[in-house]
Design an enzyme around this catalytic site. Sequence first.
Site, PDB file in Angstrom:
ATOM      1  N   CYS A  95      -4.875   1.810  19.776  1.00  0.00           N
ATOM      2  CA  CYS A  95      -3.803   1.936  18.789  1.00  0.00           C
ATOM      3  C   CYS A  95      -2.454   1.765  19.496  1.00  0.00           C
ATOM      4  CB  CYS A  95      -3.872   3.278  18.072  1.00  0.00           C
ATOM      5  SG  CYS A  95      -2.672   3.458  16.744  1.00  0.00           S
ATOM      6  N   GLU A 414      -2.130   5.695  -4.328  1.00  0.00           N
ATOM      7  CA  GLU A 414      -3.542   6.036  -4.473  1.00  0.00           C
ATOM      8  C   GLU A 414      -4.340   5.597  -3.250  1.00  0.00           C
ATOM      9  OE1 GLU A 414      -4.775   7.839  -6.886  1.00  0.00           O
ATOM     10  OE2 GLU A 414      -2.845   7.985  -7.897  1.00  0.00           O
TER      11      GLU A 414
END
Length: 444
Positions: A95, A414
């Site tokens: 990452c 969402e």
Amino acid sequence: MIICTSKMEYPIRSQCKRVQKQVMVNGEKERVSLLFMKALVSRGSVDAVSQQMASHPQYLESFLRTQHYILHMDGPLPLPYRHYIAIMAAARYHCSYLVCLHSAHFLRVGGDPLWLQGLEAAPPRLRLLDHINKVLAHQPWLATCSHIQTLLKAGEPCWSLAELVQAVVILAHCHSLCSFVFGCDTDSDLAHLAKSPNGTPPTFCPFDAANGNANVPQSLRAPSEHITRRRSLDSSCDMVCLKERIQKSQEEQEKREERLLQTQTLQQTDLEDEEEMLCLADPSRFVADPDFCYQEFARRDEDHLQVLRVQDYSWEVHGFSLINRLYSDIGHLLDDRFRSVPSLPSLHSSDLKRAIWNYIHYVLGIRYDDYDYGEVNQLLERDLKLYIKAVACFPDVTKTPVCPLSWTLLKASERIHVNLLIMEARLQAELLYALRAITRYMIA
């Protein structure tokens, strides 16, 4: 006279509902604005992760409070150690975003730049964490009391139990955060970090996100367009005074950093520009065993690998009390995160949220005897299950998961909510395995 009430409108009632809804929306915006303002004053920027989470202010507040506590507040570990441990955790998943971010923070709190050359340049105590780091990151069910014993009884570079618990929390926090970073494609923002190591694009005003202009970071509009789109955060807020305070805070922080860098003795010659060194650094330099990765926790292995049954060891009964005793107050902060995610306003049903949570624990070897796992197949489509498993178990830049087709109809908030569920379920699973190993060590 007959009056038909079915189609009658009640202007006053409708107006009250609209006003109430607007008050709630404004309250959420002000909450985000306050969080961003605190981040600006303390760090001079708002990182991309916080910008993504801003669609859920209630959770963002809990997340930032926990992260600030483990990385900056009182604790047994020195500040440079904490950020270096975060670098080690993020490097397991390649990452680059988090490695770059914590490398900048590492230098800012007085860390030795030579340690950033790679894991071999770090002190022996930090190198001892590499094994437990890779186990918790990829196969947490393998964590045993022998791993804890090795760290606590390793001679001169040994760890204390309090230090180890804080280190484990940082590792688990960053491992799970990698899932969110890749799930929301935040790692692609690394290009912006090259010119802004703190995480905020140079032309982006975080207050625009608070005012509803959530797409500003992606489009990177011109500064003049920012000015025309900006709205007042609060009628009682003097923006000029606020800008002056922020600018003054930034100048003071820059002066402190400059004095700190001047006092450090750099033994490395021909050192590249600091920003290029951080943003172009290969995370693999902090990884000692790159071949160690996630393996399926298959049913056929359950007789050989000890399944963690929640009825035998749970967060509520066992994990919370232990971690709160060894690392004061962190249990309450983590528990607040675990409880806030499922309760966030969402179109997803409570059954769907529970299915996502339990499915993540299932693929990581955790079982609920009182749960019907048939619901997982009923509520989660196959492409969604593949996505959830990829983000939770192997969030890696080389294995970027494909978003389910059904997500195209969902709002961004969402989708972010699902990624928050994945992150928190992943975090709790890893902590349960680590705390169970610590418990067995203490009993033995």
